[in-house]
Design an enzyme around this catalytic site. Structure first.
Site, PDB file in Angstrom:
ATOM      1  N   ASP A  86      -3.948   5.203   1.095  1.00 15.36           N
ATOM      2  CA  ASP A  86      -2.702   5.019   1.866  1.00 15.36           C
ATOM      3  C   ASP A  86      -2.894   3.994   2.984  1.00 15.36           C
ATOM      4  O   ASP A  86      -3.995   3.828   3.505  1.00 15.36           O
ATOM      5  CB  ASP A  86      -2.293   6.388   2.455  1.00 15.36           C
ATOM      6  CG  ASP A  86      -0.834   6.392   2.892  1.00 15.36           C
ATOM      7  OD1 ASP A  86      -0.088   5.457   2.536  1.00 15.36           O
ATOM      8  OD2 ASP A  86      -0.453   7.342   3.598  1.00 15.36           O
ATOM      9  N   HIS A 103      -0.409  -4.363  -0.773  1.00 20.11           N
ATOM     10  CA  HIS A 103      -0.820  -3.694  -2.016  1.00 20.11           C
ATOM     11  C   HIS A 103      -1.892  -4.517  -2.736  1.00 20.11           C
ATOM     12  O   HIS A 103      -2.838  -3.973  -3.301  1.00 20.11           O
ATOM     13  CB  HIS A 103       0.386  -3.469  -2.932  1.00 20.11           C
ATOM     14  CG  HIS A 103       1.381  -2.512  -2.353  1.00 20.11           C
ATOM     15  ND1 HIS A 103       1.017  -1.289  -1.839  1.00 20.11           N
ATOM     16  CD2 HIS A 103       2.731  -2.594  -2.175  1.00 20.11           C
ATOM     17  CE1 HIS A 103       2.098  -0.661  -1.380  1.00 20.11           C
ATOM     18  NE2 HIS A 103       3.147  -1.436  -1.567  1.00 20.11           N
ATOM     19  N   LEU A 126     -19.324   5.410 -14.456  1.00 22.33           N
ATOM     20  CA  LEU A 126     -18.306   5.980 -13.569  1.00 22.33           C
ATOM     21  C   LEU A 126     -16.988   6.232 -14.326  1.00 22.33           C
ATOM     22  O   LEU A 126     -16.499   5.365 -15.044  1.00 22.33           O
ATOM     23  CB  LEU A 126     -18.061   4.998 -12.410  1.00 22.33           C
ATOM     24  CG  LEU A 126     -17.057   5.419 -11.347  1.00 22.33           C
ATOM     25  CD1 LEU A 126     -17.560   6.627 -10.557  1.00 22.33           C
ATOM     26  CD2 LEU A 126     -16.772   4.254 -10.392  1.00 22.33           C
TER      27      LEU A 126
HETATM   28  C1  IPE Z   1       0.766   8.786  -1.356  1.00 19.61           C
HETATM   29  O1  IPE Z   1       1.101   7.892  -0.354  1.00 19.61           O
HETATM   30  C2  IPE Z   1       0.860   8.128  -2.694  1.00 19.61           C
HETATM   31  C3  IPE Z   1      -0.123   7.087  -2.951  1.00 19.61           C
HETATM   32  C4  IPE Z   1      -1.117   6.710  -2.170  1.00 19.61           C
HETATM   33  C5  IPE Z   1       0.017   6.446  -4.232  1.00 19.61           C
HETATM   34  P1  IPE Z   1       2.575   7.815   0.225  1.00 19.61           P
HETATM   35  O2  IPE Z   1       2.543   6.771   1.289  1.00 19.61           O
HETATM   36  O3  IPE Z   1       3.544   7.629  -0.872  1.00 19.61           O
HETATM   37  O4  IPE Z   1       2.766   9.265   0.840  1.00 19.61           O
HETATM   38  P2  IPE Z   1       3.753   9.811   1.948  1.00 19.61           P
HETATM   39  O5  IPE Z   1       5.128   9.477   1.489  1.00 19.61           O
HETATM   40  O6  IPE Z   1       3.416   9.095   3.217  1.00 19.61           O
HETATM   41  O7  IPE Z   1       3.483  11.268   2.033  1.00 19.61           O
HETATM   42  C1  IPE Z   2      -0.232   3.246  -0.272  1.00 19.71           C
HETATM   43  O1  IPE Z   2       0.176   2.449   0.780  1.00 19.71           O
HETATM   44  C2  IPE Z   2       0.085   2.613  -1.608  1.00 19.71           C
HETATM   45  C3  IPE Z   2       1.153   3.280  -2.373  1.00 19.71           C
HETATM   46  C4  IPE Z   2       1.775   4.355  -2.009  1.00 19.71           C
HETATM   47  C5  IPE Z   2       1.529   2.668  -3.629  1.00 19.71           C
HETATM   48  P1  IPE Z   2       1.629   2.559   1.376  1.00 19.71           P
HETATM   49  O2  IPE Z   2       2.495   1.557   0.695  1.00 19.71           O
HETATM   50  O3  IPE Z   2       2.130   3.952   1.355  1.00 19.71           O
HETATM   51  O4  IPE Z   2       1.365   2.088   2.871  1.00 19.71           O
HETATM   52  P2  IPE Z   2       2.056   2.660   4.189  1.00 19.71           P
HETATM   53  O5  IPE Z   2       1.849   4.139   4.183  1.00 19.71           O
HETATM   54  O6  IPE Z   2       3.502   2.286   4.120  1.00 19.71           O
HETATM   55  O7  IPE Z   2       1.328   1.966   5.295  1.00 19.71           O
HETATM   56 MG    MG Z   3       1.994   5.497   2.652  1.00 24.02          MG
END
Ligand code: IPE
Ligand code: IPE
Ligand code: MG
Length: 239
Positions: A16, A33, A127
Site C-alpha cells: 500500500d 503504481h 520462490l
Molecule cells: C489494499 O489497499 C489493496 C491492495 C494493496 C491491492 P487499499 O489502498 O485498496 O486499501 P484501503 O482501501 O486503504 O483499505
Molecule cells: C496500493 O497503493 C496499490 C493498490 C491498491 C492497487 P494505493 O494506490 O492504495 O496507494 P494509496 O493508499 O492511495 O497511497
Molecule cells: Mg491504499
C-alpha cells in the site's frame, strides 16, 4: 542477524501507498503504481536469498474496482505489461507464479497473460509467488461456499464431514500453508479484506514506508521482528 532456521514459510504483503508516493512527487498515481511494480525486484531477490517459500502479494482487491476508471485501466495495463515482460525472467530464477482471486472479470488478454505465466512456471520449485488479483477474502469464501454446496448436491461431499481442512481446500490457496507473517506498508493498520482465513494466526507487521520505497532490507526488518515474537496459537506462555 536473522535466524535462518526460523524464517516464516509464508509471507503476505499488502503493498500500500503507491498513490501517496506519487502525490509527494507531484506525479500521476499511475506512476506510483509503476514504481510499486519496480519495488518487487528487490523483495523477490531478498525473499529467495533468505529462503522464504511463499510470498503472497495483494495487487488488486475486489474493492479496487471502485476507483476512478482511468486508474483501474492503468493498473490493468501495468499488470499485463508486468506479466508479459517479467515472466521469463522470473522463470529463469525458478519462481513459480500463481494467482489467487477471481480473474474471470479481467480482459481476455490479461487472463491469457496470467494463464501463460502460470503455465510457464508451473514446474519451478523456487520462490512461490502468489499474486492476489481481484481478490477479496469475503469473495473467496463466497466462491468456496458455492463450490462446497455444489459438491454436497452432487453427493461428492457430506455436509457433516466438512472440517476446517476441507474448507481450506476449497479456497484459492488450497494446498498452501497458512500465512506466518503479514506485512502492510504505508502506515495503515488494517487487513482490507486480505486473506481473512489464511492469516487468522499470522503475526502482523506494519511500517510507515510507502510501498515503492520498500526494499529487501525492510523485509529483513520484518522477519527479524517476527523472530522475536512468541507464537502461541492459543496456548499459554512458553508452552
Ligand atoms: C489494499 O489497499 C489493496 C491492495 C494493496 C491491492 P487499499 O489502498 O485498496 O486499501 P484501503 O482501501 O486503504 O483499505
Ligand atoms: C496500493 O497503493 C496499490 C493498490 C491498491 C492497487 P494505493 O494506490 O492504495 O496507494 P494509496 O493508499 O492511495 O497511497
Ligand atoms: Mg491504499
Amino acid at each position: 542477524m536473522l535466524n535462518i532456521s526460523n524464517v516464516p514459510t509464508h509471507i503476505a504483503i499488502i503493498m500500500d501507498g503507491n498513490g501517496r508516493w506519487a502525490k509527494k512527487r507531484f506525479l500521476p498515481r499511475a506512476l506510483g503504481h509503476k514504481a510499486g511494480v519496480d519495488a518487487l525486484r528487490d523483495v523477490f531477490t531478498t525473499a529467495e536469498n533468505i529462503g522464504v517459500k511463499y510470498l503472497t502479494l495483494y495487487a488488486f482487491s475486489t474493492e479496487n474496482w471502485n476507483r476512478p476508471q482511468d486508474e483501474v485501466i492503468a493498473l490493468m495495463k501495468l499488470l499485463a505489461e508486468y506479466l508479459g515482460k517479467e515472466t521469463k525472467k522470473l522463470h529463469r530464477n525458478n519462481v513459480k507464479i500463481n494467482v489467487i482471486g477471481d480473474v474471470s472479470r479481467f480482459s481476455v488478454k490479461l487472463q491469457a497473460e496470467i494463464i501463460s505465466a502460470i503455465e510457464l512456471t508451473k514446474l519451478n520449485d523456487g520462490l512461490f509467488v502468489n499474486i492476489a488479483l481481484n481478490y477479496g477474502g469475503r469473495d473467496e469464501l463466497v466462491r468456496a461456499v458455492k463450490k462446497i454446496s455444489n459438491d454436497v448436491k452432487e453427493d461428492k461431499l457430506e455436509a457433516q464431514n466438512i472440517t476446517e481442512k476441507i474448507l481450506s481446500n476449497y479456497l484459492d490457496t488450497s494446498g498452501m500453508p497458512d500465512v506466518d507473517l503479514l506485512i502492510r506498508t504505508s502506515g495503515e493498520y488494517r487487513i482490507s479484506n486480505f486473506l481473512i482465513w489464511q492469516a487468522a494466526y499470522a503475526e502482523l507487521w506494519f511500517t510507515d514506508v510507502l510501498w515503492p520505497d520498500f526494499k529487501g532490507a525492510h523485509l529483513i526488518d520484518a522477519i527479524s521482528d517476527y523472530q522475536n515474537r512468541e507464537r502461541r496459537f492459543g496456548k499459554s506462555e512458553g508452552e
